[in-house]
Scaffold this motif. Structure first.
Motif, PDB file in Angstrom:
ATOM      1  N   VAL A  39       0.843  -1.210   0.000  1.00 20.10           N
ATOM      2  CA  VAL A  39       0.000   0.000   0.000  1.00 20.10           C
ATOM      3  C   VAL A  39       0.872   1.251   0.000  1.00 20.10           C
ATOM      4  CG1 VAL A  39      -1.693   1.310   1.337  1.00 20.10           C
ATOM      5  CG2 VAL A  39      -1.970  -1.159   1.063  1.00 20.10           C
ATOM      6  N   LEU A  40       1.967   1.234   0.749  1.00 22.10           N
ATOM      7  CA  LEU A  40       2.876   2.383   0.798  1.00 22.10           C
ATOM      8  C   LEU A  40       3.472   2.678  -0.574  1.00 22.10           C
ATOM      9  CD1 LEU A  40       4.425   4.505   2.511  1.00 22.10           C
ATOM     10  CD2 LEU A  40       6.225   2.776   2.743  1.00 22.10           C
ATOM     11  N   THR A  41       3.896   1.650  -1.289  1.00 19.76           N
ATOM     12  CA  THR A  41       4.458   1.885  -2.620  1.00 19.76           C
ATOM     13  C   THR A  41       3.401   2.419  -3.577  1.00 19.76           C
ATOM     14  OG1 THR A  41       4.115  -0.421  -3.269  1.00 19.76           O
ATOM     15  CG2 THR A  41       6.291   0.162  -2.386  1.00 19.76           C
ATOM     16  N   ALA A  42       2.156   1.980  -3.420  1.00 17.11           N
ATOM     17  CA  ALA A  42       1.079   2.497  -4.278  1.00 17.11           C
ATOM     18  C   ALA A  42       0.827   3.970  -3.993  1.00 17.11           C
ATOM     19  CB  ALA A  42      -0.188   1.685  -4.088  1.00 17.11           C
ATOM     20  N   VAL A  43       0.787   4.344  -2.726  1.00 17.37           N
ATOM     21  CA  VAL A  43       0.539   5.747  -2.360  1.00 17.37           C
ATOM     22  C   VAL A  43       1.710   6.627  -2.780  1.00 17.37           C
ATOM     23  CG1 VAL A  43       0.246   7.314  -0.390  1.00 17.37           C
ATOM     24  CG2 VAL A  43      -1.034   5.172  -0.481  1.00 17.37           C
ATOM     25  N   LEU A  44       2.916   6.172  -2.501  1.00 18.97           N
ATOM     26  CA  LEU A  44       4.102   6.924  -2.900  1.00 18.97           C
ATOM     27  C   LEU A  44       4.174   7.053  -4.425  1.00 18.97           C
ATOM     28  CD1 LEU A  44       6.778   8.303  -2.119  1.00 18.97           C
ATOM     29  CD2 LEU A  44       7.850   6.042  -2.233  1.00 18.97           C
ATOM     30  N   GLY A  45       3.845   5.982  -5.123  1.00 13.85           N
ATOM     31  CA  GLY A  45       3.840   6.008  -6.580  1.00 13.85           C
ATOM     32  C   GLY A  45       2.813   6.975  -7.136  1.00 13.85           C
ATOM     33  N   ALA A  46       1.629   7.019  -6.527  1.00 14.43           N
ATOM     34  CA  ALA A  46       0.588   7.951  -6.983  1.00 14.43           C
ATOM     35  C   ALA A  46       1.041   9.389  -6.784  1.00 14.43           C
ATOM     36  CB  ALA A  46      -0.716   7.689  -6.236  1.00 14.43           C
ATOM     37  N   TRP A  47       1.688   9.671  -5.675  1.00 12.01           N
ATOM     38  CA  TRP A  47       2.181  11.023  -5.409  1.00 12.01           C
ATOM     39  C   TRP A  47       3.272  11.406  -6.412  1.00 12.01           C
ATOM     40  CZ3 TRP A  47       6.997  12.892  -3.681  1.00 12.01           C
ATOM     41  CH2 TRP A  47       7.001  14.253  -3.364  1.00 12.01           C
ATOM     42  N   LEU A  48       4.224  10.483  -6.643  1.00 14.76           N
ATOM     43  CA  LEU A  48       5.286  10.760  -7.621  1.00 14.76           C
ATOM     44  C   LEU A  48       4.727  10.900  -9.033  1.00 14.76           C
ATOM     45  CD1 LEU A  48       8.139   8.404  -6.400  1.00 14.76           C
ATOM     46  CD2 LEU A  48       8.173  10.891  -6.461  1.00 14.76           C
ATOM     47  N   LEU A  49       3.727  10.086  -9.359  1.00 16.29           N
ATOM     48  CA  LEU A  49       3.095  10.174 -10.678  1.00 16.29           C
ATOM     49  C   LEU A  49       2.470  11.555 -10.872  1.00 16.29           C
ATOM     50  CD1 LEU A  49       2.163   8.864 -13.326  1.00 16.29           C
ATOM     51  CD2 LEU A  49       0.159   8.048 -12.084  1.00 16.29           C
ATOM     52  N   LYS A  50       1.828  12.058  -9.849  1.00 17.25           N
ATOM     53  CA  LYS A  50       1.228  13.391  -9.935  1.00 17.25           C
ATOM     54  C   LYS A  50       2.307  14.448 -10.164  1.00 17.25           C
ATOM     55  CE  LYS A  50      -1.381  16.775  -7.304  1.00 17.25           C
ATOM     56  NZ  LYS A  50      -1.940  17.117  -5.989  1.00 17.25           N
ATOM     57  N   GLN A  51       3.398  14.369  -9.410  1.00 14.93           N
ATOM     58  CA  GLN A  51       4.483  15.345  -9.546  1.00 14.93           C
ATOM     59  C   GLN A  51       5.097  15.298 -10.947  1.00 14.93           C
ATOM     60  OE1 GLN A  51       5.157  17.577  -7.125  1.00 14.93           O
ATOM     61  NE2 GLN A  51       3.453  16.628  -6.049  1.00 14.93           N
ATOM     62  N   GLN A  52       5.424  14.103 -11.406  1.00 16.26           N
ATOM     63  CA  GLN A  52       6.061  13.953 -12.713  1.00 16.26           C
ATOM     64  C   GLN A  52       5.093  14.291 -13.847  1.00 16.26           C
ATOM     65  OE1 GLN A  52       9.334  13.356 -13.339  1.00 16.26           O
ATOM     66  NE2 GLN A  52       9.499  13.607 -11.119  1.00 16.26           N
ATOM     67  N   GLY A  53       3.829  13.943 -13.675  1.00 14.57           N
ATOM     68  CA  GLY A  53       2.820  14.271 -14.688  1.00 14.57           C
ATOM     69  C   GLY A  53       2.645  15.767 -14.844  1.00 14.57           C
ATOM     70  N   LEU A  54       2.598  16.477 -13.731  1.00  9.43           N
ATOM     71  CA  LEU A  54       2.470  17.938 -13.796  1.00  9.43           C
ATOM     72  C   LEU A  54       3.705  18.577 -14.416  1.00  9.43           C
ATOM     73  CD1 LEU A  54       0.732  18.710 -10.379  1.00  9.43           C
ATOM     74  CD2 LEU A  54      -0.270  18.841 -12.673  1.00  9.43           C
TER      75      LEU A  54
END
Length: 145
Positions: A39-54
């Motif tokens: 779950v931690l990797t999923a949450v961290l990944g979603a946050w990083l995805l948002k940063q990199q996507g923006l």
């Protein structure tokens, strides 16, 4: 056809390897910490995805504003989507591959490879336009009843 075979093999083998690794890690550190880690990797990944996507969207808009073709950004977008999907899939191998898609330097290299080797050879949007005269057939036409 080779890409399809590799993708099919990937879809068949990876789930079994993921389950095996989850069971092994769960046996070592316990079930609850393993679930927490996934779950931690999923949450961290979603946050990083948002940063990199923006950041990619910002570069895309900047390229358009300068009047240049945002080729890398157009290829990086789908790479980010694949990375996000891999991060949301439970497992350690998919998480490693997903995080690799979010590393800007690696993502740029993948985009460069795709642009140079696949789009140009396939006659994609980066191929020079062909002359219409080259494709024209000359001849006469008459209709017979």
């Amino acid at each position: 056809m080779k890409v399809f075979q590799i993708a099919l093999l990937f879809l068949l083998v990876v789930p079994f390897v993921e389950i095996y690794l989850l069971l092994q890690v769960g046996g070592i550190i316990g079930a609850v910490p393993t679930i927490f880690l996934v779950v931690l990797t999923a949450v961290l990944g979603a946050w990083l995805l948002k940063q990199q996507g923006l950041a990619t969207l910002q570069r895309f808009q900047s390229s358009l504003a300068q009047g240049t073709l945002p080729a890398y950004e157009m290829v990086e977008g789908p790479i980010l989507l694949v990375g996000g999907a891999l991060l949301l899939t439970p497992g350690f191998i998919t998480d490693i591959m997903g995080f690799a898609c979010l590393i800007p330097q690696l993502r740029r290299k993948i985009a460069q490879y795709v642009i140079e080797n696949h789009l140009i050879q396939a006659g994609g949007p980066f191929q020079p336009a062909r002359s219409a005269e080259k494709d024209a057939l000359e001849g006469e036409y008459h209709k017979e009843d």
